[in-house]
Structure formats: structure tokens, C-alpha cells
Design an enzyme around this catalytic site. Sequence first.
Site, PDB file in Angstrom:
ATOM      1  N   GLU A  46       0.780  -1.237  -0.163  1.00  0.00           N
ATOM      2  CA  GLU A  46       0.110   0.097  -0.150  1.00  0.00           C
ATOM      3  C   GLU A  46       0.898   1.083   0.180  1.00  0.00           C
ATOM      4  O   GLU A  46       1.864   1.280   0.698  1.00  0.00           O
ATOM      5  CB  GLU A  46      -0.887  -0.080   1.229  1.00  0.00           C
ATOM      6  CG  GLU A  46      -2.415   0.315   0.967  1.00  0.00           C
ATOM      7  CD  GLU A  46      -3.216  -0.510  -0.049  1.00  0.00           C
ATOM      8  OE1 GLU A  46      -3.137  -0.371  -1.133  1.00  0.00           O
ATOM      9  OE2 GLU A  46      -3.520  -1.569   0.488  1.00  0.00           O
ATOM     10  N   THR A  48       2.975   2.190  -2.185  1.00  0.00           N
ATOM     11  CA  THR A  48       4.014   1.519  -2.958  1.00  0.00           C
ATOM     12  C   THR A  48       4.143   2.121  -4.230  1.00  0.00           C
ATOM     13  O   THR A  48       5.273   2.260  -5.054  1.00  0.00           O
ATOM     14  CB  THR A  48       4.484   0.266  -2.456  1.00  0.00           C
ATOM     15  OG1 THR A  48       3.384  -0.483  -2.851  1.00  0.00           O
ATOM     16  CG2 THR A  48       4.978  -0.086  -1.196  1.00  0.00           C
ATOM     17  N   ASP A  49       2.932   2.072  -5.074  1.00  0.00           N
ATOM     18  CA  ASP A  49       2.909   2.150  -6.495  1.00  0.00           C
ATOM     19  C   ASP A  49       3.695   3.320  -6.968  1.00  0.00           C
ATOM     20  O   ASP A  49       4.376   3.330  -7.734  1.00  0.00           O
ATOM     21  CB  ASP A  49       1.566   1.779  -7.026  1.00  0.00           C
ATOM     22  CG  ASP A  49       0.501   2.559  -6.685  1.00  0.00           C
ATOM     23  OD1 ASP A  49       0.732   3.636  -5.709  1.00  0.00           O
ATOM     24  OD2 ASP A  49      -0.646   2.614  -7.284  1.00  0.00           O
ATOM     25  N   GLY A 135     -15.773   4.792  -2.864  1.00  0.00           N
ATOM     26  CA  GLY A 135     -15.335   5.151  -1.625  1.00  0.00           C
ATOM     27  C   GLY A 135     -14.978   4.076  -0.701  1.00  0.00           C
ATOM     28  O   GLY A 135     -14.624   4.506   0.494  1.00  0.00           O
ATOM     29  N   SER A 141     -13.240   3.780  -9.233  1.00  0.00           N
ATOM     30  CA  SER A 141     -12.872   4.759 -10.156  1.00  0.00           C
ATOM     31  C   SER A 141     -12.112   4.139 -11.503  1.00  0.00           C
ATOM     32  O   SER A 141     -12.423   4.379 -12.502  1.00  0.00           O
ATOM     33  CB  SER A 141     -11.824   5.756  -9.646  1.00  0.00           C
ATOM     34  OG  SER A 141     -12.484   6.187  -8.480  1.00  0.00           O
ATOM     35  N   GLU A 173      -7.401   9.876 -14.515  1.00  0.00           N
ATOM     36  CA  GLU A 173      -7.482  10.171 -13.034  1.00  0.00           C
ATOM     37  C   GLU A 173      -6.533  11.204 -12.579  1.00  0.00           C
ATOM     38  O   GLU A 173      -7.202  11.973 -11.794  1.00  0.00           O
ATOM     39  CB  GLU A 173      -7.500   8.777 -12.255  1.00  0.00           C
ATOM     40  CG  GLU A 173      -7.889   8.917 -10.656  1.00  0.00           C
ATOM     41  CD  GLU A 173      -8.632   7.532  -9.991  1.00  0.00           C
ATOM     42  OE1 GLU A 173      -8.793   6.658 -11.007  1.00  0.00           O
ATOM     43  OE2 GLU A 173      -8.457   7.663  -8.908  1.00  0.00           O
ATOM     44  N   ASP A 185      -4.229   0.443  -9.459  1.00  0.00           N
ATOM     45  CA  ASP A 185      -5.735  -0.107  -9.656  1.00  0.00           C
ATOM     46  C   ASP A 185      -6.119  -0.364 -11.037  1.00  0.00           C
ATOM     47  O   ASP A 185      -6.651  -1.384 -11.372  1.00  0.00           O
ATOM     48  CB  ASP A 185      -6.605   0.980  -9.068  1.00  0.00           C
ATOM     49  CG  ASP A 185      -6.396   1.379  -7.447  1.00  0.00           C
ATOM     50  OD1 ASP A 185      -5.865   0.287  -6.934  1.00  0.00           O
ATOM     51  OD2 ASP A 185      -6.750   2.224  -6.924  1.00  0.00           O
ATOM     52  N   TYR A 235      -4.388  12.353   0.277  1.00  0.00           N
ATOM     53  CA  TYR A 235      -3.576  11.334  -0.486  1.00  0.00           C
ATOM     54  C   TYR A 235      -2.271  11.912  -1.278  1.00  0.00           C
ATOM     55  O   TYR A 235      -1.173  11.590  -1.105  1.00  0.00           O
ATOM     56  CB  TYR A 235      -4.302  10.448  -1.510  1.00  0.00           C
ATOM     57  CG  TYR A 235      -3.744   9.492  -2.639  1.00  0.00           C
ATOM     58  CD1 TYR A 235      -3.779   8.300  -2.156  1.00  0.00           C
ATOM     59  CD2 TYR A 235      -3.144   9.729  -3.681  1.00  0.00           C
ATOM     60  CE1 TYR A 235      -3.061   7.266  -3.127  1.00  0.00           C
ATOM     61  CE2 TYR A 235      -2.511   9.018  -4.414  1.00  0.00           C
ATOM     62  CZ  TYR A 235      -2.512   7.801  -3.991  1.00  0.00           C
ATOM     63  OH  TYR A 235      -1.891   6.738  -5.120  1.00  0.00           O
TER      64      TYR A 235
HETATM   65  C1  GLA Z   1      -5.355   4.182  -4.236  1.00  0.00           C
HETATM   66  C2  GLA Z   1      -4.585   4.942  -5.577  1.00  0.00           C
HETATM   67  C3  GLA Z   1      -3.607   3.740  -5.956  1.00  0.00           C
HETATM   68  C4  GLA Z   1      -2.558   3.238  -4.482  1.00  0.00           C
HETATM   69  C5  GLA Z   1      -3.596   3.076  -3.328  1.00  0.00           C
HETATM   70  C6  GLA Z   1      -2.630   2.776  -2.288  1.00  0.00           C
HETATM   71  O1  GLA Z   1      -6.273   3.047  -4.478  1.00  0.00           O
HETATM   72  O2  GLA Z   1      -5.455   4.760  -6.401  1.00  0.00           O
HETATM   73  O3  GLA Z   1      -2.888   3.999  -6.901  1.00  0.00           O
HETATM   74  O4  GLA Z   1      -1.722   4.444  -4.465  1.00  0.00           O
HETATM   75  O5  GLA Z   1      -4.383   4.003  -3.225  1.00  0.00           O
HETATM   76  O6  GLA Z   1      -1.815   1.824  -2.149  1.00  0.00           O
END
Ligand code: GLA
Length: 416
Positions: A46, A48-49, A135, A141, A173, A185, A235
Site C-alpha cells: 500500500e 508503494t505504487d 469510496g 474509479s 484520473e 488499480d 492522498y
Molecule cells: C489508491 C490509488 C492507488 C494506490 C493506493 C494505495 O487506491 O489509486 O494508486 O496508491 O491508493 O496503495
Amino acid sequence: MSATDPGSAAADGLPLGQLTAWFADCFGGTADCAWWAPGRANLIGEHTDYNDGLVLPFALDRGTLAVAARREDGMLVVRSRQASGPTLSIRIDDLRPGAVTGWAAYPAGVAWALREAGHRLTGASLAIDSDLPQGAGLASSAALECAVALAMSWVHGLVIPRPELAELARRAESDFVGMPCGIMDQYASLLCEAGCALLLDCRTGVGTQVPLDLAGACLMIIDTQVRHVLADGAYAARRQECMEAARALGVASLRDVADALAGTGLAGTGLAGAGLAGAGLAGAGLACTRLIDPALRRRARHVITESRRVEDCAAALRAGDVAAVGALLTESHRSLRDDFEVSWPAADAAVASAVAAGALGARMMGGGFGGSVIALVPQVDVPQVRAAVGKQFASRGWPLPQFSDAAPGGGARRMD
Ligand code: GLA
């Protein structure tokens, strides 16, 4: 398109026939195609992307369905069965960031991203349906973006490789909607395979399918009913902090620190000569002490240790060590709660009570500040885990959580 019987089932629970009939009511013609894209759960990895790191998501059997027909008048017209707001109707040539807000910004952003990438679009009518809650941390999304991206590509005869399409959907996005998400995602929605999690290296885009054989345990999603709005800035603030931490450590991204500690990528980074090569997780603290700001230090420590947990989790899955997978999930939650500070009270309570009632491990999922928890639970303990979490929520006067099984499904596909 053939499936016009309103009772026909499709797309793992979404009735395709009803949507094609609604399309005909709305647009007065028949659709050319139907594409479905799933939401995702994330086993581990989480935040990390966008740090160029590793993630391990899998596709859900819930998602978004888009039926579409080509137009020749340059217009993008979209209706959603979930939206109370008006139909989106805009000239594709007029699309620019800020021109569309609310739910419609996602499909509009996809058309914009396709156009910006040089694809010629003549216009399209789309009808959308979804059984993903918004959410809830299940990537609704991305499912919307990916279903629209596939439908728009198909009606225009565009053959775009899925990794490229994932990047276009992410751009929609990030640059059009204004939520600076990573790539997890969209990749998960487009590239996961049934029965597997996708071990994705977000720096190289290389994905490996890892079978989710859980030896009598199952993955449970606990929707805490607390809703987040990731576009609200929290975020983006975390992402910014990670960039600052990387800059202060003299590396391009925090992934480089994780690699350096594992002894695989020290050369050429600002950490060369710091005596950290192969220092492992213990070295994460050492590397982070170079950061003066204590908050930045905690953020970096989460990303660095989480990267290692993803690798360890994939190895534990391959070895059939389900107990080790569970322990890593709970450790990930602790790190997200204490170091990255994106957890929320209902997630902390769900994790604690699930583990106390027999779950092998549990963690919050997605961007944070609301949404869902994923728990790894021996099949026989499922009823008592549900009861314990429900009791905990009731005792605090919170709305009861929603439980669902997270069976790993396949990625996006054509449905007609
Ligand atoms: C959201 C973002 C993802 C990722 C997660 C956290 O889902 O869309 O790209 O950063 O949060 O791991």
C-alpha cells in the site's frame, strides 16, 4: 449485440440485458459492444505504487459494465445507472482538465487521455452500470475508467496493449480528474487473472501472476462504511511527503532505498557509501535517520518496509505458508497506522477484533482514511470473525460493517 434479454445475467452479477435495454431507451439504438472491468482488492503493498515499488492486488468479481456505440458527430454522451446527476454530453474536442466534474470526469478523462495520446475519436454513446460501492477502497474509479477505455477503444477500432491502456486510464484520473494516483488499480483491473494475485513491479511494469492458494483460509472484505474522498488532498499530501523524503535521501524514489537495503541497487544512488548495502529491514531505520523531519522519516520507513513485505508475502504464498501471509498483513496495517498514518478508527477496530477472533491477519486496504479492511481467515472461523467485528462496531455505536468474500477473479473482458 445479441444479449438484449433483460433477464440475461452477465458480468458476475450485473445484468447485461437490463443495461442494453436502458441504452436503447436512452439513445434510441443498439449498442456495439459491452465491456466489464473489475474492482480490486490489494493483498499487500500500500502506497508503494507511486514510489516505484511492488504491489500484490487481485481482481474482484464486482465491477463496472459499459455498453457503447460509436457516434460520428464528435460528441461523448454518457449515462450512468448510479448517477443522480445529469448526463455527460460534451464535444470531445472541448475536453480539457476542469471542463467536467463529478462522476462524469472519469469517462470524460478517458476520452481526453485517448485524444491526448493521438488517437482519433469520432464520438461515442455509453451507458454504465456498476455493483462496486464508491469510496470503499475497492477501486471503483479504476473499474469505471478501464471499462470506458476498453469500450471507447473498441468502437473506434483501436488496438491498444493493456499496459498502455492502464497508463491512459491512470492519466485520466491523475491529470484530468485531479487525483494523483499510482498505477496499481488500473493494472489490476486490466491484467489480473482468475485465482491469482498480480505481483507488479510499478517501476518496470512487469507483472507476475502468483496463485492465491490459501489452504483452507479465505479472504474476507470488511467494508467499514466509512467513506473517503481521496481527491480531497490527503492522498496527494502523502505522495508529496514521499517525494520529499526521497529527495532528502538522495534517491529518485523510495524504491531505491528498499533495493539498497536488500543489497540489490545501491550503486548510483545517493546512499552509496552509507554502509547500508544488504542491511535488510533493520537498516530501514538507519537509512531513515538521515531524515531530519520525523514525519518524513515515518513515511519513508513505511514505504521501505512495505516493499519488503510484498516480496516476503509473494514468497510465503509460493511456499504455501498461509500463517506467514497473515502475519505480514497485520504488520502492514501497523505500519500504515503508525508510520504512514492513513488508517482510521473503524479500520483499526476491525483489524484488532478480526485477529482476536481467529483471523490469521488483517489490514486496511487502498489509499486510506476510509473504505475496507481485508482479512485472511480460516474458513471455519469466518462466522466468529464476522460476529466479533460486528459486535465491536455495535458496541461503539458505529454503522454495521458489510462483509463479503474476496474470491480472486479475472481481469476486464468483453461481455457481449
Ligand atoms: C489508491 C490509488 C492507488 C494506490 C493506493 C494505495 O487506491 O489509486 O494508486 O496508491 O491508493 O496503495
